[in-house]
Design a protein around this motif. Structure first.
Motif, short mmCIF file in Angstrom:
data_model
loop_
_atom_site.label_atom_id
_atom_site.label_comp_id
_atom_site.label_asym_id
_atom_site.label_seq_id
_atom_site.Cartn_x
_atom_site.Cartn_y
_atom_site.Cartn_z
N PRO A 121 43.73 44.04 29.63
CA PRO A 121 42.59 43.97 30.57
C PRO A 121 42.90 44.73 31.85
O PRO A 121 44.06 44.97 32.18
CB PRO A 121 42.46 42.47 30.83
N PRO A 122 41.86 45.08 32.59
CA PRO A 122 42.09 45.72 33.88
C PRO A 122 42.73 44.74 34.85
O PRO A 122 42.53 43.53 34.74
CB PRO A 122 40.70 46.13 34.35
N SER A 123 43.50 45.28 35.78
CA SER A 123 44.14 44.39 36.75
C SER A 123 43.12 43.95 37.79
O SER A 123 42.09 44.58 37.99
CB SER A 123 45.32 45.10 37.43
N ARG A 124 43.43 42.89 38.44
CA ARG A 124 42.53 42.30 39.42
C ARG A 124 42.31 43.23 40.61
O ARG A 124 41.24 43.27 41.19
CB ARG A 124 43.11 40.97 39.89
N TRP A 125 43.32 43.99 40.98
CA TRP A 125 43.23 44.82 42.19
C TRP A 125 42.99 46.29 41.88
O TRP A 125 43.12 47.13 42.76
CB TRP A 125 44.49 44.65 43.03
N GLY A 126 42.67 46.63 40.66
CA GLY A 126 42.34 48.00 40.32
C GLY A 126 43.52 48.93 40.10
O GLY A 126 43.34 50.14 40.03
N VAL A 127 44.72 48.38 40.02
CA VAL A 127 45.89 49.22 39.79
C VAL A 127 45.84 49.78 38.37
O VAL A 127 46.12 50.95 38.13
CB VAL A 127 47.20 48.44 40.02
N SER A 128 45.47 48.95 37.41
CA SER A 128 45.35 49.36 36.03
C SER A 128 43.91 49.14 35.58
O SER A 128 43.30 48.12 35.91
CB SER A 128 46.29 48.55 35.14
N ALA A 129 43.36 50.07 34.83
CA ALA A 129 41.98 49.95 34.36
C ALA A 129 41.91 49.34 32.97
O ALA A 129 40.83 49.19 32.42
CB ALA A 129 41.31 51.31 34.35
#
Length: 121
Positions: free
Chosen positions: A34-42
């Protein structure tokens, strides 16, 4: 060992859904992060079995080629119909956005040129 098939950054939901459906149709095991909460990984789609990775990459390449050809055909049709977006239609439809972008570009160019101007003084 697992193999990364598709990073989901900037991938539209319909494209990701179609890739999932293609993998399921071909019975290629995959999982998603899943994407990370802070947008580091999509987020990403991974192939669970490394031996299936070449087939999955081939399936993805074929799909992306079909999608590219379809998008180009739709854009060409829009150009023929006169409905394709142009700079002038963007200016007409959203003049404030165009003005802000032009001002930001002028500001950036001014900041870039500032050291040179100050050096010549």
């Amino acid at each position: 060992m697992t193999s990364l098939l598709l990073n989901l950054r900037h991938v539209p939901d319909d494209e990701a859904d179609e890739v999932r459906a293609l993998l399921a149709e071909r019975r290629i095991e995959f999982y998603e992060t899943p994407p990370s909460r802070w947008g580091v990984s999509a987020g990403a789609i991974w192939i669970a079995d490394e031996t299936a990775a070449p087939e999955a990459e081939r399936v993805l390449a074929d799909y992306q080629e079909r999608r590219r050809a379809q998008a180009q055909a739709e854009y060409a049709a829009a150009q023929r119909d006169g409905t394709a977006p142009t700079w002038w239609t963007t200016l007409r439809d959203d003049p404030l956005r165009v003005l802000v972008v032009l001002l930001a570009a002028a500001l950036a160019l001014g900041l870039i040129a500032l050291p040179v101007v100050l050096m010549w003084r």
